[in-house]
Every structure is written in structure tokens, then in C-alpha cells.
Design a protein around this motif. Structure first.
Motif, PDB file in Angstrom:
ATOM      1  N   GLY A  37      10.506  13.873-106.201  1.00 15.32           N
ATOM      2  CA  GLY A  37      10.203  12.801-107.150  1.00 15.32           C
ATOM      3  C   GLY A  37       9.441  11.674-106.498  1.00 15.32           C
ATOM      4  N   PHE A  38       9.841  11.330-105.277  1.00 19.64           N
ATOM      5  CA  PHE A  38       9.179  10.236-104.554  1.00 19.64           C
ATOM      6  C   PHE A  38       7.737  10.607-104.222  1.00 19.64           C
ATOM      7  CE2 PHE A  38       8.214   7.587-100.868  1.00 19.64           C
ATOM      8  CZ  PHE A  38       8.646   6.347-101.309  1.00 19.64           C
ATOM      9  N   LEU A  39       7.540  11.873-103.868  1.00 18.03           N
ATOM     10  CA  LEU A  39       6.194  12.294-103.444  1.00 18.03           C
ATOM     11  C   LEU A  39       5.262  12.552-104.626  1.00 18.03           C
ATOM     12  CD1 LEU A  39       7.075  14.661-100.473  1.00 18.03           C
ATOM     13  CD2 LEU A  39       6.033  12.397-100.353  1.00 18.03           C
ATOM     14  N   HIS A  40       5.829  12.748-105.832  1.00 13.49           N
ATOM     15  CA  HIS A  40       4.971  13.106-106.974  1.00 13.49           C
ATOM     16  C   HIS A  40       3.882  12.073-107.244  1.00 13.49           C
ATOM     17  CE1 HIS A  40       4.112  14.250-111.281  1.00 13.49           C
ATOM     18  NE2 HIS A  40       3.974  15.389-110.647  1.00 13.49           N
ATOM     19  N   PRO A  41       4.210  10.772-107.342  1.00 17.79           N
ATOM     20  CA  PRO A  41       3.115   9.800-107.565  1.00 17.79           C
ATOM     21  C   PRO A  41       2.237   9.608-106.329  1.00 17.79           C
ATOM     22  CG  PRO A  41       5.265   8.855-108.105  1.00 17.79           C
ATOM     23  CD  PRO A  41       5.519  10.114-107.363  1.00 17.79           C
ATOM     24  N   LEU A  42       2.795   9.881-105.142  1.00 19.31           N
ATOM     25  CA  LEU A  42       2.033   9.640-103.912  1.00 19.31           C
ATOM     26  C   LEU A  42       1.047  10.767-103.621  1.00 19.31           C
ATOM     27  CD1 LEU A  42       4.879   8.315-101.553  1.00 19.31           C
ATOM     28  CD2 LEU A  42       3.318   6.993-102.951  1.00 19.31           C
ATOM     29  N   THR A  43       1.401  11.980-104.022  1.00 18.64           N
ATOM     30  CA  THR A  43       0.530  13.115-103.719  1.00 18.64           C
ATOM     31  C   THR A  43      -0.479  13.395-104.838  1.00 18.64           C
ATOM     32  OG1 THR A  43       2.303  14.528-104.528  1.00 18.64           O
ATOM     33  CG2 THR A  43       2.120  14.310-102.156  1.00 18.64           C
ATOM     34  N   MET A  51      -1.751   3.287-110.031  1.00 19.98           N
ATOM     35  CA  MET A  51      -0.615   2.398-109.760  1.00 19.98           C
ATOM     36  C   MET A  51      -1.032   1.229-108.873  1.00 19.98           C
ATOM     37  SD  MET A  51       1.750   3.738-111.467  1.00 19.98           S
ATOM     38  CE  MET A  51       0.451   4.336-112.501  1.00 19.98           C
ATOM     39  N   VAL A  52      -1.844   1.540-107.868  1.00 18.83           N
ATOM     40  CA  VAL A  52      -2.335   0.465-106.986  1.00 18.83           C
ATOM     41  C   VAL A  52      -3.203  -0.498-107.798  1.00 18.83           C
ATOM     42  CG1 VAL A  52      -3.744  -0.040-104.949  1.00 18.83           C
ATOM     43  CG2 VAL A  52      -2.169   1.876-104.904  1.00 18.83           C
ATOM     44  N   ALA A  53      -4.003   0.045-108.714  1.00 25.96           N
ATOM     45  CA  ALA A  53      -4.871  -0.803-109.556  1.00 25.96           C
ATOM     46  C   ALA A  53      -4.046  -1.752-110.424  1.00 25.96           C
ATOM     47  CB  ALA A  53      -5.765   0.073-110.431  1.00 25.96           C
ATOM     48  N   HIS A 130       1.325   8.248-117.820  1.00 27.57           N
ATOM     49  CA  HIS A 130       1.796   8.521-116.450  1.00 27.57           C
ATOM     50  C   HIS A 130       3.251   8.999-116.489  1.00 27.57           C
ATOM     51  CE1 HIS A 130      -1.509   7.111-113.831  1.00 27.57           C
ATOM     52  NE2 HIS A 130      -1.835   6.383-114.888  1.00 27.57           N
ATOM     53  N   GLY A 131       4.073   8.305-117.294  1.00 25.85           N
ATOM     54  CA  GLY A 131       5.483   8.690-117.411  1.00 25.85           C
ATOM     55  C   GLY A 131       5.645  10.078-117.982  1.00 25.85           C
ATOM     56  N   HIS A 132       4.800  10.406-118.950  1.00 29.25           N
ATOM     57  CA  HIS A 132       4.862  11.729-119.580  1.00 29.25           C
ATOM     58  C   HIS A 132       4.624  12.831-118.543  1.00 29.25           C
ATOM     59  CE1 HIS A 132       3.587  15.147-122.098  1.00 29.25           C
ATOM     60  NE2 HIS A 132       4.370  14.609-123.010  1.00 29.25           N
ATOM     61  N   ALA A 133       3.636  12.597-117.667  1.00 27.85           N
ATOM     62  CA  ALA A 133       3.323  13.604-116.642  1.00 27.85           C
ATOM     63  C   ALA A 133       4.506  13.784-115.689  1.00 27.85           C
ATOM     64  CB  ALA A 133       2.088  13.176-115.857  1.00 27.85           C
ATOM     65  N   PHE A 151      10.646   9.041-108.314  1.00 27.44           N
ATOM     66  CA  PHE A 151       9.310   8.693-108.819  1.00 27.44           C
ATOM     67  C   PHE A 151       9.236   7.258-109.342  1.00 27.44           C
ATOM     68  CE2 PHE A 151      10.156  10.381-113.252  1.00 27.44           C
ATOM     69  CZ  PHE A 151       9.585   9.339-113.983  1.00 27.44           C
ATOM     70  N   VAL A 152      10.371   6.742-109.853  1.00 29.66           N
ATOM     71  CA  VAL A 152      10.361   5.329-110.272  1.00 29.66           C
ATOM     72  C   VAL A 152      10.200   4.429-109.038  1.00 29.66           C
ATOM     73  CG1 VAL A 152      11.770   3.488-111.258  1.00 29.66           C
ATOM     74  CG2 VAL A 152      11.649   5.681-112.401  1.00 29.66           C
ATOM     75  N   THR A 153      10.914   4.774-107.961  1.00 32.51           N
ATOM     76  CA  THR A 153      10.826   3.978-106.732  1.00 32.51           C
ATOM     77  C   THR A 153       9.412   4.017-106.166  1.00 32.51           C
ATOM     78  OG1 THR A 153      13.115   4.564-106.279  1.00 32.51           O
ATOM     79  CG2 THR A 153      11.880   3.621-104.458  1.00 32.51           C
ATOM     80  N   ALA A 154       8.839   5.198-106.101  1.00 33.09           N
ATOM     81  CA  ALA A 154       7.484   5.332-105.547  1.00 33.09           C
ATOM     82  C   ALA A 154       6.480   4.541-106.389  1.00 33.09           C
ATOM     83  CB  ALA A 154       7.088   6.801-105.483  1.00 33.09           C
ATOM     84  N   THR A 155       6.625   4.623-107.711  1.00 36.24           N
ATOM     85  CA  THR A 155       5.709   3.897-108.600  1.00 36.24           C
ATOM     86  C   THR A 155       5.819   2.387-108.371  1.00 36.24           C
ATOM     87  OG1 THR A 155       5.880   5.645-110.255  1.00 36.24           O
ATOM     88  CG2 THR A 155       5.105   3.518-111.030  1.00 36.24           C
TER      89      THR A 155
END
Lengths: 201, 205
Positions: A37-43, A51-53, A130-133, A151-155
Motif C-alpha cells: 500500500g505504501f509503495l503503490h503511490p510511490l511506484t 500528489m507532489v503537485a 486517485h482514490g478509485h485506483a 497508501f494514505v500515509t504515502a499520499t
């Protein structure tokens, strides 16, 4: 050296050379638990730059947007996540995610300053996609709850990272750098959109 | 065979026959059910996130409002688990837990200053609910008293530490509070987001 010690040494060398880390737990590389979950938004580069934007735009707009956007985003993203979990389809989710990177990056590059409500609505709209994905992969995770935490933490951390970089906008040169980053994100968003359209077509 | 080796053989045989299983960890000894009660909620993310959210909310509201929780929360856990055992009605309460997490996260994110009585009532209801959910881990051979004490002490420790950490993080000076309260509110939105997804998963399954 006799043949037996030579053979033994060769076997040891081959064994060491071919060594690989032992993976005691499954869930590596697939949706499984906190790490996945953590890596999903990062990868996923499309998620990452968007997210950075959000963080960059929030920092550029200043208070109250700087805290309103990162607070509102996870909540609305979770609503999108619930839609994904329940398998409620959204129109062209991948294209919308690419479009979010394009438009949010462009907003940062062009220093667009809409009213806070409008900025929050734009961000909220994209947050749903993004949440849907993320949510669509949640039920198949080894530990769905841990996946969600990841994934919430990573986001959130990506937003924080964007805000941190956005602090550069206090200085004239820093502001230019931020705009440059925004332009890069917009270009990447355009590229993802192009690729997505190609695949869809 | 010499006399000495015979003696050694007899000694070895005696040691082998008198061997018992090694208990390297106290969890396998007399106080095991105490640790089972303490560890059970800490290995479940539903409990961990809810307890952390409650501790953060209490800490963000200030020391005077947080203080009653240090007694109310463990008491609520004990009352919940005892009632569930007495009524023989245990439930995971996933949707309720999800709703509670959304509520706590939303309160944190919106920085709403709820009265102390509301916070205390919320803590009691939440603790009773999670206590009842943890009762599912109690088997026929479990020492119930030790389990309840372990659960209550774990609740006390977590809520005390998290509320104290939040209070310390929030700081006293107005300058420090400005951005630190934003960080706490952002964490609140993360927790509410988790609650929403927990609810979605419960509905989907």
C-alpha cells in the motif's frame, strides 16, 4: 591445492555469487499489506507527480490552501477508494489521473491563483480518481486495512514533500524553480495522457 | 565400560527423563492471559487506529479535557469485554469501528472543540464497543480476569501516551501551534480516510 579443496572453494564462490535475499513473507510486488500500500503511490509515477503537485500548489497559494488541500485530499480520495472497493466504475480513471498531473502541474507552472474553494474542488475531483485506483486494489490485498494505511500515509507524505519543496517559493529564484517543477509535472502528465490515449485507441 | 562412563550414562539418562519443555517467554507461563489481553488489540489495526485517533483528539483538546479519559477509557474497555462475556454476545463491529474512526478523524480534521462531557461519552462508548469486540479472543481456557486487566492496561497506556505526545507536540506558544495543529488536522484527515475505506471494505465483503 588438491582437487577437493579447489572444488569446495569453487562451490563456495558460486554459492556466494548466486546468493539472493530470503523472502520469508509473501505479498512482495502484489497488493499485500502495508508495504504494498505504501509503495503503490510511490511506484506509480502518475500518482507520485500529481500528489507532489498538490503540495506545491498548496504552498504556492499559501494559507488557507496550504493546509486545506492536504486535509481535504485524503478524505475525498477515500471516497473514491470506497467506490473502487465497491467496484463502482468511473469514466476513464487512468486518463483522469494523467489529466490531474497535467492540470495541477500547469497550475503550478503558471502560478494560477483561483479562489480557495475552486482550488479545493479541482483537487477533490482528481482525488476521487486517485482514490478509485488505489481502492480497486484494496480487496485483493493480503491485509486490506494495512494496505489502506500504507497508501494514505504515502499520499500524505507526498503532499508534505510537495509543501516542503514549495517553501522555496519564498525566494524569487526558488519560485522559478517551483514553476519549473510544475512545468515538468505538466509535461509528464501530458506524456501519461498521450500514452493512455494511445493504449485506449 | 568403566565405572566413570557408567556414571555419566546414568546421569545423562536421569537428565533426559527429567526434562520438561523450556518456557523462554513469560507469555507461556502463569501470566500468559494478561499478555494475551494486552497484545490482542495491539495486533489489530482497527483497535490501534481507533485508540490512536481517540488519544490524538483528547490531546488536541488540551490536558484538562484529556485527563478524565485516562480512567474512562480503560473502564469502558473492561465494562465492554465483561458485558460481552456475560451476555455471550461478541461482535467484530467493523462498520461501527469504521464509523467511529470517521467521526474521530473528522473531529480532528475540523479542529472542532467539543465539550469534555462529549469527549468522555464518546470515549466510553468507543471503549465499550472495542472491549466487546476483543471478547471474541477469549476462549474457554482463558483466565478472564487476567485478560480483562491486560486489555484495560493496554488501553490506558496507549491513550495516555498518545494524548500526552499530542499535547507535547501541539506546544504552548502560538507560533508553534500554528503549523503543528495543521499537522494534527492532516493526520485526522488520514484517519477519517482510513475509516471510510474500512467501512467500504466491510460493505464490500
Amino acid at each position: 591445492m588438491s582437487s577437493r579443496p579447489r572444488l569446495f572453494t569453487a562451490a563456495v564462490v558460486v554459492g556466494v555469487a548466486l546468493a539472493s535475499p530470503a523472502l520469508a513473507h509473501d505479498g512482495e510486488g502484489v497488493a499485500g499489506g502495508l508495504a504494498s500500500g505504501f509503495l503503490h503511490p510511490l511506484t506509480g509515477a502518475d500518482h507520485l507527480v500529481a500528489m507532489v503537485a498538490v503540495g506545491l500548489w498548496g504552498a504556492q497559494l499559501g494559507a488557507p490552501a496550504i493546509f486545506l488541500l492536504p486535509i481535504a485530499f485524503p478524505l475525498v480520495m477515500a471516497l473514491g477508494g470506497v467506490l473502487g472497493v465497491l467496484h463502482i466504475a468511473l469514466p476513464a480513471p487512468e486518463m483522469m489521473i494523467a489529466l490531474s498531473a497535467l492540470l495541477l502541474g500547469a497550475a503550478v507552472a503558471m502560478r494560477i491563483r483561483p479562489p480557495v474553494v475552486v482550488a479545493a474542488l479541482i483537487v477533490a475531483l482528481f482525488a476521487i480518481f486517485h482514490g478509485h485506483a488505489h481502492g480497486a486494489e484494496l480487496p485483493s490485498a493480503a491485509d486490506p486495512m494495512a494496505y489502506g494505511v500504507g497508501f494514505v500515509t504515502a499520499t500524505g507524505l507526498l503532499h508534505g514533500f510537495g509543501i516542503l519543496i514549495g517553501a522555496l517559493s519564498r525566494w524569487p529564484l526558488g519560485a522559478r524553480v517551483i514553476q519549473g517543477l510544475g512545468a515538468t509535472i505538466a509535461l509528464l502528465g501530458g506524456y501519461f495522457l498521450f500514452i493512455g490515449a494511445g493504449v485506449a485507441g | 565400560m568403566t565405572r566413570r562412563s557408567r556414571q555419566a550414562g546414568v546421569g545423562a539418562l536421569f537428565l533426559l527423563l527429567s526434562a520438561t519443555s523450556a518456557k523462554a517467554h513469560i507469555i507461556g507461563a502463569r501470566l500468559g492471559d494478561f499478555y494475551a489481553g494486552a497484545a490482542h488489540p495491539l495486533t489489530d489495526l482497527r483497535d490501534v487506529t481507533l485508540w490512536v485517533a481517540l488519544g490524538m483528539l483528547a490531546g488536541s483538546l488540551g490536558a484538562s479535557k484529556a485527563r478524565p479519559l485516562l480512567l474512562l477509557f480503560p473502564f469502558g474497555l473492561a465494562a465492554g469485554v465483561t458485558s460481552a462475556m456475560a451476555l455471550n454476545a461478541t461482535s467484530e463491529g467493523v462498520l461501527l469501528a469504521a464509523g467511529a474512526l470517521v467521526l474521530l478523524g473528522a473531529l480532528l480534521a475540523s479542529d472542532l472543540r467539543i465539550p469534555a462531557a462529549a469527549l468522555g461519552g464518546l470515549a466510553l462508548v468507543l471503549a465499550a464497543m472495542r472491549g466487546a469486540a476483543n471478547a471474541a479472543a477469549i476462549g474457554p481456557e482463558t483466565n478472564r480476569l487476567l485478560f480483562v486487566v491486560g486489555l484495560s492496561i493496554a488501553g490506558y497506556v496507549v491513550v495516555t501516551l498518545v494524548s500526552a505526545a499530542t499535547l507535547a507536540f501541539r506546544g504552548e506558544s502560538a507560533d508553534a501551534r500554528a503549523w503543528r495543529s495543521i499537522a494534527i488536522r492532516a493526520l485526522g484527515s488520514w484517519l477519517a480516510a482510513l475509516g471510510l475505506m474500512m467501512g467500504g471494505l466491510a460493505l464490500a465483503s
